[in-house]
Design a protein around this motif. Structure first.
Motif, mmCIF file in Angstrom:
data_model
loop_
_atom_site.group_PDB
_atom_site.id
_atom_site.type_symbol
_atom_site.label_atom_id
_atom_site.label_comp_id
_atom_site.label_asym_id
_atom_site.label_seq_id
_atom_site.Cartn_x
_atom_site.Cartn_y
_atom_site.Cartn_z
ATOM 1 N N GLU A 15 -7.905 -4.595 2.893
ATOM 2 C CA GLU A 15 -7.595 -3.695 4.129
ATOM 3 C C GLU A 15 -6.205 -3.551 4.138
ATOM 4 O OE1 GLU A 15 -9.858 -3.443 6.769
ATOM 5 O OE2 GLU A 15 -8.192 -1.864 7.211
ATOM 6 N N ASN A 16 -5.872 -2.364 4.399
ATOM 7 C CA ASN A 16 -4.167 -2.158 4.824
ATOM 8 C C ASN A 16 -3.927 -2.579 6.347
ATOM 9 O OD1 ASN A 16 -4.564 -1.077 2.203
ATOM 10 N ND2 ASN A 16 -4.050 1.137 2.788
ATOM 11 N N ALA A 17 -2.780 -3.117 6.483
ATOM 12 C CA ALA A 17 -2.397 -3.265 7.994
ATOM 13 C C ALA A 17 -1.090 -3.448 7.889
ATOM 14 C CB ALA A 17 -3.250 -4.659 8.446
ATOM 15 N N ASP A 18 -0.460 -3.662 8.967
ATOM 16 C CA ASP A 18 0.845 -3.924 9.022
ATOM 17 C C ASP A 18 1.328 -5.325 8.968
ATOM 18 O OD1 ASP A 18 -0.059 -4.375 11.647
ATOM 19 O OD2 ASP A 18 1.676 -3.319 12.661
ATOM 20 N N SER A 19 0.486 -6.092 8.936
ATOM 21 C CA SER A 19 0.987 -7.522 8.793
ATOM 22 C C SER A 19 -0.326 -8.118 8.023
ATOM 23 C CB SER A 19 1.189 -8.200 9.997
ATOM 24 O OG SER A 19 -0.001 -8.556 10.985
ATOM 25 N N SER B 148 0.840 -1.249 0.089
ATOM 26 C CA SER B 148 0.009 -0.075 0.010
ATOM 27 C C SER B 148 0.818 1.291 -0.079
ATOM 28 C CB SER B 148 -0.764 0.097 1.312
ATOM 29 O OG SER B 148 -0.184 0.399 2.220
ATOM 30 N N GLU C 2 -2.926 -9.395 10.963
ATOM 31 C CA GLU C 2 -3.716 -8.176 11.487
ATOM 32 C C GLU C 2 -4.735 -8.014 10.456
ATOM 33 O OE1 GLU C 2 -3.497 -6.622 14.195
ATOM 34 O OE2 GLU C 2 -4.757 -5.025 13.725
ATOM 35 N N ALA C 3 -4.338 -7.771 9.110
ATOM 36 C CA ALA C 3 -5.353 -7.473 8.071
ATOM 37 C C ALA C 3 -6.459 -8.333 7.940
ATOM 38 C CB ALA C 3 -4.620 -7.448 6.713
ATOM 39 N N LYS D 144 3.299 3.063 7.125
ATOM 40 C CA LYS D 144 2.948 2.329 8.530
ATOM 41 C C LYS D 144 2.168 1.216 8.142
ATOM 42 C CE LYS D 144 3.330 6.049 11.789
ATOM 43 N NZ LYS D 144 2.628 7.091 12.539
ATOM 44 N N LYS D 145 1.292 1.167 7.114
ATOM 45 C CA LYS D 145 0.553 -0.252 7.029
ATOM 46 C C LYS D 145 0.944 -0.592 5.735
ATOM 47 C CE LYS D 145 -3.177 0.992 9.979
ATOM 48 N NZ LYS D 145 -4.686 1.366 10.044
ATOM 49 N N ASN E 35 0.752 3.700 2.123
ATOM 50 C CA ASN E 35 0.690 3.997 3.589
ATOM 51 C C ASN E 35 1.904 3.318 4.252
ATOM 52 O OD1 ASN E 35 0.742 4.548 6.420
ATOM 53 N ND2 ASN E 35 -1.417 4.136 6.304
ATOM 54 N N ARG F 72 -1.469 -4.620 1.688
ATOM 55 C CA ARG F 72 -2.848 -4.308 1.442
ATOM 56 C C ARG F 72 -3.205 -5.720 0.932
ATOM 57 N NH1 ARG F 72 -6.398 -0.832 0.407
ATOM 58 N NH2 ARG F 72 -7.958 -1.229 -1.312
#
Lengths: 368, 362
Positions: free
Chosen positions: A74-78, A42, A81-82, A46-47, A44, A50
């Motif tokens: 969804e965007n996330a850092d792993s 993504s 988590e997503a 930090k995240k 971002n 995607r």
């Protein structure tokens, strides 16, 4: 006494049958089947992950083009988590048991490859035989394509990679377990087929090569075909030969490749590639009246193949990747150690390829 | 009747394809697994031969009866009870490892205690049956499971993703010093014969010796397969990343024309059959040894009080044991058990063999 015993057993069995809850305590209509999964990078920072899921929506009618699906991202850092966040976006629980195609984009493979793969390998419900591919421009866009002929959502990609259905020589398929082995082993490098979305379908005719953990480049259509032949995948193609005004096609029935690493004493090692090809002529502008003409064509076709294979091998060598596992052949002969691995890396950069083709034209079809 | 003996031997060999033997061998793959395997083949065969030969001199007698003639109670009772506990532990380790597989692949949402609890209930039911009926069950199960094992072997050797070059690479590590735990684990493949301590009541050991060449032959083939095939699929580095290398190996296979695509489910099913059988056989032998140690004759009196209480306690302890350790510790204990098993086995075999020699003289 005997009768009483068997009655007791019958009762016990009946009582136990009630405990067979089928779908492990969660009925099939309370599950959402993830049919393919895509991971992109993504914007971002930090995240960075995607994650997109293609969820099949079951319907009573199974008809081409009627397969419904839903995509959520969804965007996330792993990845873990997503997935967790995405669970709150839908009404049912995800089931990854039917997730057969995993698609990644270029940027995520450049950076976070081992991390990404680790999640997939660790999950027990992602099958080891899942197909992996590179989505271009992004995995999400590949997932969003609605294929017209699809009867079951997400099945089109699955079928294209399946060798028993689609024998196109331009499609190189790769499964997850094999990819993981190639990634973690020194001396063999992974590759991934590239999927590009079209309007109602896909085109898969390139392959992306990876060196170590980094994506380094793509092979074009023709080189992809040669790679398929060299990997002995059983996807057979055609050989087009043109010399002057003599132009003909050979339809390949059998294609077998043997790759040997020869290390002669006091001489430079080289790679010996032996090809064995059989097949009839499919199209020819010239009439092949005599056998010597056929034999001439046979020789010509073998030369064309030789050149084609050698050029592709040189190109792969220039990119520095080793999808054929030549380094493994070296280690099998010289021993497995960090020193040998390094020695091979230097050696591979300017190793010589000797290609020999044994081509047999079996006939000319229904015409001379 | 000799064929039942070979079913048991074969069961022991094929069950260990998935459970703890490859785990130990693959852990030591760079430090002498291959030499250990090479040592364990003659060792296992020799032990099997001596033991079968020894038991042949005591037709239709189990170990408790043999010991009763020659040993005073204060040696016999502790020795037999210790052996019984070893057998029960073997069953427990197999069943508990298998419940980890079920938890991982079939029923991730189910409680581990419930899974192993139910397996153990079934095993208690099976183990309290007559030894003869257990032998019949062995035959049925083995005939049902063998085609599937053969299919999986064929599938894996003919797969596109099987790279013989990895096997050549791991053979580069052949000449290393062997280590004890690898020898202990590898020789476990051959240990099926040891169940003869009780089965000798039903099987005549003399008949077995006619076909004895089967044991080294099958043992070497199965050991080679067990150890080498995972390398062909997973490579020599990444094979160490997996808890059950065989499950991942078989997960690389695809059945294009099958009802289900994922071959690993067939493996889970086959090992369900084999683990239950193994649990039943080992617990039955353990139970009979325990009964022999204390001279309990419940078959004649019809009272099963001792049997049921004893096995319930053991069953409860098994579940409790699995509950109280995590998976890593569990496999650690499995390894300890392997390491203890080998000397115990040697002592047992030598005792029986020497007793049989003495019997010949008198």
């Amino acid at each position: 006494m005997k009768k009483k015993d068997s009655l007791l057993i019958l009762c016990a069995v009946l009582a136990l049958v009630g405990m067979l809850a089928g779908c492990a305590f969660k009925d099939i209509d309370k599950r959402f089947f993830v049919v393919s999964m895509g991971v992109d990078k993504s914007n971002n920072p930090k995240k960075p992950f995607r994650v997109s899921l293609k969820l099949a929506i079951p319907s009573a009618q199974v008809q081409p083009g009627k397969a419904e699906f839903q995509i959520i991202s969804e965007n996330a850092d792993s990845i873990a988590e997503a997935i967790r966040v995405m669970k709150s976006k839908v009404d049912k629980d995800f089931d990854f048991g039917h997730c057969r195609v995993l698609i990644f984009d270029r940027h995520i493979l450049k950076r976070h490859q081992p991390e990404v793969l680790n999640w997939f390998m660790r999950r027990r419900d992602i099958q080891g035989i899942s197909y992996m591919a590179l989505g271009k421009p992004t995995a999400e866009m590949v997932l969003r394509v609605k294929v017209k002929s699809e009867r079951v959502a997400g099945n089109a990609l699955n079928i294209s990679f399946d060798q028993t259905t689609n024998t196109s020589p331009y499609i190189v398929s790769e499964i997850m377990n094999n990819y993981y082995m190639r990634l973690s082993e020194d001396g063999i490098d992974p590759y991934l087929p590239v999927i590009e979305p079209l309007k109602d379908t896909y085109v898969i005719n390139k392959v992306a090569l990876i060196k170590g953990e980094k994506l380094i480049g793509e092979l074009n259509k023709d080189e992809t075909r040669v790679l398929n032949e060299l990997l002995n995948t059983g996807r057979k193609g055609q050989i087009k030969v043109r010399q002057g005004d003599n132009e003909f096609f050979v339809n390949v029935d059998r294609f077998k490749t043997k790759i040997n690493l020869v290390i002669p004493k006091r001489k430079k090692p080289y790679v010996q590639v032996n090809l064995k090809i059989e097949g009839p002529i499919e199209a020819s502008e010239k009439k092949l009246e005599n056998n010597y003409e056929l034999l001439e064509d046979q020789k010509l076709a073998a030369e064309v193949i030789n050149k084609r294979v050698e050029e592709t091998l040189k190109n792969i060598q220039k990119m520095g990747s080793d999808p054929l596992g030549l380094g493994l052949l070296y280690q099998a002969k010289q021993g497995v150690s960090a020193k040998e691995v390094k020695k091979w890396e230097n050696l591979y950069q300017n190793i010589e390829f000797k290609v020999k083709t044994d081509l047999k034209l079996r006939g000319t079809g229904t015409m001379y | 009747m000799a064929r039942y003996f070979y079913y048991i031997v074969l069961m022991n060999m094929s069950l260990n394809i998935i459970l703890n033997v490859p785990m130990v061998l693959i852990q030591n793959r760079f430090s002498g697994s291959i030499t250990s395997i090479l040592i364990s083949i003659p060792l296992g065969t020799l032990l099997a031969y001596l033991f079968t030969k020894g038991m042949g001199r005591f037709p239709y007698q189990g170990l408790p009866e043999i010991f009763k003639e020659v040993m005073p109670g204060y040696i016999r009772v502790p020795f037999l009870s210790f052996l019984a506990l070893m057998w029960l532990a073997a069953g427990t380790l197999a069943v508990n490892s298998y419940s980890y597989v079920i938890k991982l692949y079939l029923n991730p949402e189910m409680d581990l205690r419930i899974i192993s609890g139910f397996l153990i209930l079934l095993i208690i039911y099976g183990a309290t049956r007559n030894t003869q009926s257990i032998l019949y069950k062995t035959e049925i199960t083995m005939l049902a499971a063998l085609p599937f094992i053969g299919f999986i072997m064929f599938k894996s050797l003919s797969s596109d993703y099987f790279y013989p070059v990895h096997i050549k690479r791991i053979l580069q590590f052949t000449w290393q010093m062997p280590n004890y735990s690898s020898i202990a684990a590898a020789s476990y493949i051959f240990t099926g014969y040891i169940n003869l301590v009780i089965l000798n009541r039903n099987i005549q050991a003399k008949e077995i010796l006619k076909y004895f060449w089967i044991i080294p032959l099958l043992g070497s083939i199965i050991l080679a397969i067990t150890y080498l095939i995972p390398f062909g699929f997973l490579g020599i580095q990444s094979v160490g990343d997996f808890v059950f290398p065989w499950m991942v190996t078989v997960d690389s296979l695809r059945m294009q024309y099958g009802f289900i695509e994922r071959t690993s489910f067939i493996l889970v099913f086959v090992f369900m059959l084999l683990t239950m059988l193994f649990g039943i056989v080992t617990w039955n032998v353990g139970l009979e040894l325990m009964k022999g140690a204390f001279g309990i004759q419940d078959r004649k009196t019809g009272k099963r009080l001792f049997t049921l209480t004893f096995l319930s306690i053991i069953g409860f302890l098994s579940v409790y044991f699995q509950e109280s350790v995590n998976q890593r510790e569990f496999f650690g204990y499995a390894k300890y058990w392997f390491n203890i098993r080998l000397p115990v086995e040697v002592v047992l075999v030598m005792t029986v063999f020497l007793l049989s020699l003495r019997r010949k003289k008198t």
